[in-house]
Design an enzyme around this catalytic site. Sequence first.
Site, mmCIF file in Angstrom:
data_model
loop_
_atom_site.group_PDB
_atom_site.id
_atom_site.type_symbol
_atom_site.label_atom_id
_atom_site.label_comp_id
_atom_site.label_asym_id
_atom_site.label_seq_id
_atom_site.Cartn_x
_atom_site.Cartn_y
_atom_site.Cartn_z
ATOM 1 N N ALA A 110 65.125 51.742 35.112
ATOM 2 C CA ALA A 110 65.302 51.451 33.680
ATOM 3 C C ALA A 110 64.912 52.674 32.858
ATOM 4 C CB ALA A 110 64.457 50.251 33.276
ATOM 5 N N HIS A 140 59.473 62.408 20.529
ATOM 6 C CA HIS A 140 58.488 62.176 21.593
ATOM 7 C C HIS A 140 57.297 63.120 21.477
ATOM 8 C CE1 HIS A 140 61.705 59.869 23.548
ATOM 9 N NE2 HIS A 140 60.745 59.323 24.272
ATOM 10 N N LYS A 144 56.346 65.971 26.991
ATOM 11 C CA LYS A 144 57.522 65.457 27.717
ATOM 12 C C LYS A 144 58.333 66.606 28.310
ATOM 13 C CE LYS A 144 61.404 62.263 27.153
ATOM 14 N NZ LYS A 144 61.163 61.714 28.500
HETATM 15 N N1 NAI Z 1 61.296 54.078 31.637
HETATM 16 C C1 NAI Z 1 60.294 54.055 30.760
HETATM 17 O O1 NAI Z 1 60.043 53.046 30.077
HETATM 18 C C2 NAI Z 1 59.432 55.271 30.610
HETATM 19 C C3 NAI Z 1 59.729 56.377 31.331
HETATM 20 N N2 NAI Z 1 58.931 57.472 31.277
HETATM 21 C C4 NAI Z 1 59.286 58.549 32.169
HETATM 22 O O2 NAI Z 1 58.372 58.519 33.272
HETATM 23 C C5 NAI Z 1 58.156 59.828 33.790
HETATM 24 C C6 NAI Z 1 56.663 60.124 33.799
HETATM 25 O O3 NAI Z 1 56.185 60.173 32.474
HETATM 26 P P1 NAI Z 1 54.640 60.490 32.178
HETATM 27 O O4 NAI Z 1 53.770 59.501 32.872
HETATM 28 O O5 NAI Z 1 54.530 60.664 30.716
HETATM 29 O O6 NAI Z 1 54.502 61.912 32.887
HETATM 30 P P2 NAI Z 1 53.166 62.602 33.493
HETATM 31 O O7 NAI Z 1 53.502 64.054 33.626
HETATM 32 O O8 NAI Z 1 51.974 62.199 32.698
HETATM 33 O O9 NAI Z 1 53.039 61.932 34.938
HETATM 34 C C7 NAI Z 1 53.820 62.246 36.046
HETATM 35 C C8 NAI Z 1 52.896 62.183 37.268
HETATM 36 O O10 NAI Z 1 53.697 62.268 38.433
HETATM 37 C C9 NAI Z 1 52.976 63.077 39.354
HETATM 38 N N3 NAI Z 1 53.897 63.565 40.389
HETATM 39 C C10 NAI Z 1 54.732 64.633 40.352
HETATM 40 N N4 NAI Z 1 55.404 64.725 41.509
HETATM 41 C C11 NAI Z 1 54.987 63.692 42.293
HETATM 42 C C12 NAI Z 1 55.319 63.245 43.606
HETATM 43 N N5 NAI Z 1 56.218 63.901 44.360
HETATM 44 N N6 NAI Z 1 54.713 62.145 44.083
HETATM 45 C C13 NAI Z 1 53.796 61.471 43.346
HETATM 46 N N7 NAI Z 1 53.426 61.848 42.107
HETATM 47 C C14 NAI Z 1 54.032 62.956 41.584
HETATM 48 C C15 NAI Z 1 52.353 64.168 38.496
HETATM 49 O O11 NAI Z 1 51.287 64.834 39.161
HETATM 50 C C16 NAI Z 1 51.864 63.336 37.312
HETATM 51 O O12 NAI Z 1 50.562 62.820 37.530
HETATM 52 C C17 NAI Z 1 58.993 60.753 32.897
HETATM 53 O O13 NAI Z 1 60.240 60.972 33.502
HETATM 54 C C18 NAI Z 1 59.151 59.942 31.614
HETATM 55 O O14 NAI Z 1 60.273 60.300 30.882
HETATM 56 C C19 NAI Z 1 57.842 57.522 30.473
HETATM 57 C C20 NAI Z 1 57.515 56.448 29.688
HETATM 58 C C21 NAI Z 1 58.285 55.219 29.699
HETATM 59 O O1 LIG Z 2 58.493 60.638 28.526
HETATM 60 C C1 LIG Z 2 58.268 59.616 27.824
HETATM 61 O O2 LIG Z 2 57.228 59.482 27.184
HETATM 62 C C2 LIG Z 2 59.296 58.577 27.750
HETATM 63 N N1 LIG Z 2 60.315 58.668 28.550
HETATM 64 C C3 LIG Z 2 61.411 57.769 28.606
HETATM 65 C C4 LIG Z 2 62.678 58.447 28.130
HETATM 66 O O3 LIG Z 2 62.863 59.643 28.390
HETATM 67 O O4 LIG Z 2 63.500 57.781 27.510
HETATM 68 C C5 LIG Z 2 61.121 56.445 27.922
HETATM 69 C C6 LIG Z 2 60.361 56.588 26.641
HETATM 70 O O5 LIG Z 2 61.173 57.176 25.698
HETATM 71 C C7 LIG Z 2 59.083 57.418 26.859
#
Ligand code: NAI
Ligand SMILES: O=C(O)C1=N[C@H](C(=O)O)C[C@H](O)C1
Length: 253
Positions: A110, A140, A144
């Site tokens: 998602a 954002h 990011k």
């Molecule tokens: N679908 C949604 O509702 C949402 C999606 N996201 C997405 O989620 C992703 C993560 O966002 P954040 O938590 O803000 O990023 P972040 O950078 O805070 O966390 C990512 C984590 O993944 C770890 N990581 C990297 N490679 C890895 C691997 N091979 N195995 C395990 N861990 C690994 C990193 O060390 C880090 O701790 C992004 O792509 C973001 O856009 C973020 C918020 C909501």
């Molecule tokens: O990186 C984020 O923070 C978020 N990532 C997702 C996106 O790229 O759409 C979801 C949300 O916007 C937060």
Amino acid sequence: MTEQQNAVARVGVLGARGRMGMEVCKAVDSASDLELVAAVDQGDDLDAVAQAGAGVVVDFTTPDAVMDNLRWCVENGVHAVVGTTGFTEQRLAQVREWLSGRPGVGVVIAPNFGIGAVLMMQFAARAARHFESVEIIEQHHPRKLDAPSGTATHTARLIAAARADAGLGPAPDATRDEVAGARGADIDGVRVHAVRATGLVAHQEVLFGTTGETLTIRHDSYDRVSFMPGVLLAVREVGRRPGLTVGLDALLD
Ligand SMILES: NC(=O)C1=CN([C@@H]2O[C@H](COP(=O)(O)OP(=O)(O)OC[C@H]3O[C@@H](n4cnc5c(N)ncnc54)[C@H](O)[C@@H]3O)[C@@H](O)[C@H]2O)C=CC1
Ligand SMILES: O=C(O)C1=N[C@H](C(=O)O)C[C@H](O)C1
């Protein structure tokens, strides 16, 4: 209740030390029907997830890491709930191909787990046919990694499909001289502008225009807890939905 309905789902979190991963660990820990059995981050061995007996994995890592993680999940018969961005049509096709060899495994991907964000995308898709102009502005936090956001990209694709169905051509735009980037990215013919600023979490506006009126559809996530009801819903549902589910819409219905 059957024994299966009573069973506590064993959950592993990938990206567990990240912003979203930490929030997911807390949410899973607080849910009486779920048990956090593995919290894995970069450098940790994925086999810890299998050894802990996780039946479902939640992935919030990076676009670079997520495909290897997903392949591992499918190969090991572990259901996956994925919030990580970067899913092109080619990547989705690859996941479907992996899943075709493991018909019992479910994957939910998602672009946004916020219920309000899902509705914002649905409303935007519904409005799209009625307006000749449309642009997306996503905002954002500055840590990011990707731009535009997965949510904005998905919204643009939904709008583009609705416009094509309605027989709408390109939005009017007389721009001739442009400083590179001034008109944003072009996602399937829809302009997307990405803003990054300290203090923001995740926000999106879809601006529609037609003669004499505009319509703005806006969603704001002020806190990452906003994503947790959607993540937990997907964790509970993914085992009942073999194959690939893209977006939260089908689960909410
Ligand atoms: N679908 C949604 O509702 C949402 C999606 N996201 C997405 O989620 C992703 C993560 O966002 P954040 O938590 O803000 O990023 P972040 O950078 O805070 O966390 C990512 C984590 O993944 C770890 N990581 C990297 N490679 C890895 C691997 N091979 N195995 C395990 N861990 C690994 C990193 O060390 C880090 O701790 C992004 O792509 C973001 O856009 C973020 C918020 C909501
Ligand atoms: O990186 C984020 O923070 C978020 N990532 C997702 C996106 O790229 O759409 C979801 C949300 O916007 C937060």
